[in-house]
Write an enzyme that holds these catalytic residues in place. Structure first.
Site, PDB file in Angstrom:
ATOM      1  N   HIS A  57       0.846  -1.191   0.000  1.00 25.32           N
ATOM      2  CA  HIS A  57       0.000   0.000   0.000  1.00 25.32           C
ATOM      3  C   HIS A  57       0.884   1.244   0.000  1.00 25.32           C
ATOM      4  CE1 HIS A  57      -3.718   2.227   1.856  1.00 25.32           C
ATOM      5  NE2 HIS A  57      -3.181   2.872   0.859  1.00 25.32           N
ATOM      6  N   GLU A 104       1.034   8.227  -3.898  1.00 23.48           N
ATOM      7  CA  GLU A 104       1.887   7.840  -2.785  1.00 23.48           C
ATOM      8  C   GLU A 104       3.151   8.695  -2.714  1.00 23.48           C
ATOM      9  OE1 GLU A 104       1.417   5.412  -0.249  1.00 23.48           O
ATOM     10  OE2 GLU A 104      -0.634   5.672  -0.975  1.00 23.48           O
ATOM     11  N   HIS A 108       3.417  10.821   0.580  1.00 27.85           N
ATOM     12  CA  HIS A 108       4.357  10.235   1.532  1.00 27.85           C
ATOM     13  C   HIS A 108       5.824  10.308   1.090  1.00 27.85           C
ATOM     14  CE1 HIS A 108       0.945   8.680   3.753  1.00 27.85           C
ATOM     15  NE2 HIS A 108       0.491   8.091   2.670  1.00 27.85           N
TER      16      HIS A 108
END
Length: 245
Positions: A57, A104, A108
């Site tokens: 993930h 992502e 992040h």
């Protein structure tokens, strides 16, 4: 009643923000290697999957979100690892798309990049893949006889299998049932490392408390929930892959 529930949700969210605001600008100390079980994810998100193993993930710093909006995702910078990305870190909605990786990286990766070892897109995605293969969550669970099936497991059994293999505690998250439900469904497992990429235990934090509150509110308003820390008192269902692809 619905208006009161929404108002309560706003108040709880504001309180949560006040409690956690002191941590927003601190440097991250831990990375969370997050795996999700495709069958559970697609049950929740109404998609179909052909993946019968745990997929990535993300690799998430414990602090910071979207730290550099001007640092755009560039697929050409990770061309050499794309085959592994497509297999190990697929977009479960659209396995041929790069939009998940873009998301992502923006959310992040740009925060993880404050560490020299992760200060490029290639370093960030490569490190996530390296850790994913090194820890081999899918293999660890199988070796400990935790496999997808119609039988149910206890949280202690799932957590114990990982603890015995890694020597640290994971964070195990489930899709929780509605009121009166008899079991929860295994959905997401987080493995944590420090800035040197050494394993550390994943601690339950304030965001877990908010997640459970949000689940309660979401179910009350919409009849749906998301992943949050598994309830130690409920059996865990680890669903096999279903459907035709």
């Amino acid at each position: 009643m619905r208006y009161r529930m929404k108002s309560l949700g706003v108040l709880l969210f504001l309180g949560f923000c006040l409690v956690t605001s002191s941590h927003v600008f601190h440097e991250w100390t831990k990375l969370i290697l997050t795996h999700h079980w495709p069958q559970t994810f697609c049950t929740m998100e109404h998609c179909h999957t052909r993946f019968n193993y745990w997929t990535l993930h993300g690799l998430w710093p414990d602090r910071g979100v979207a730290c550099n909006s001007s640092w755009h995702f560039n697929e050409s910078l990770i061309q050499d690892i794309l085959p592994d990305m497509e297999k190990s870190w697929p977009d479960l909605f659209n396995p041929t798309s790069t939009s998940f990786w873009k998301y992502e990286w923006h959310k992040h990766g740009t925060c993880a990049a404050t560490a020299e070892a992760l200060n490029s897109q290639h370093k960030y995605f490569s490190k996530a893949l390296e850790l994913y293969h090194k820890f081999n969550l899918d293999g660890v669970l199988k070796q400990n006889h935790i496999v997808p099936s119609e039988q149910h497991y206890t949280l202690d059994a799932v957590e114990g299998a990982i603890l015995n293999s890694y020597g640290v505690k994971p964070k195990i998250q489930c899709l929780h049932p509605g009121k009166g439900g008899e079991f929860q469904t295994l959905g997401q497992i987080e493995i944590c490392v420090d800035r040197e990429f050494e394993l550390v235990s994943c601690e339950k934090a304030l965001d877990d408390i908010w997640s459970r509150v949000n689940d309660i509110l979401s179910y009350a308003l919409n009849g749906v929930t998301g992943f949050s820390v598994c309830d130690e008192d409920l059996p865990i269902y680890y669903p096999p892959l279903t459907g035709k692809f």
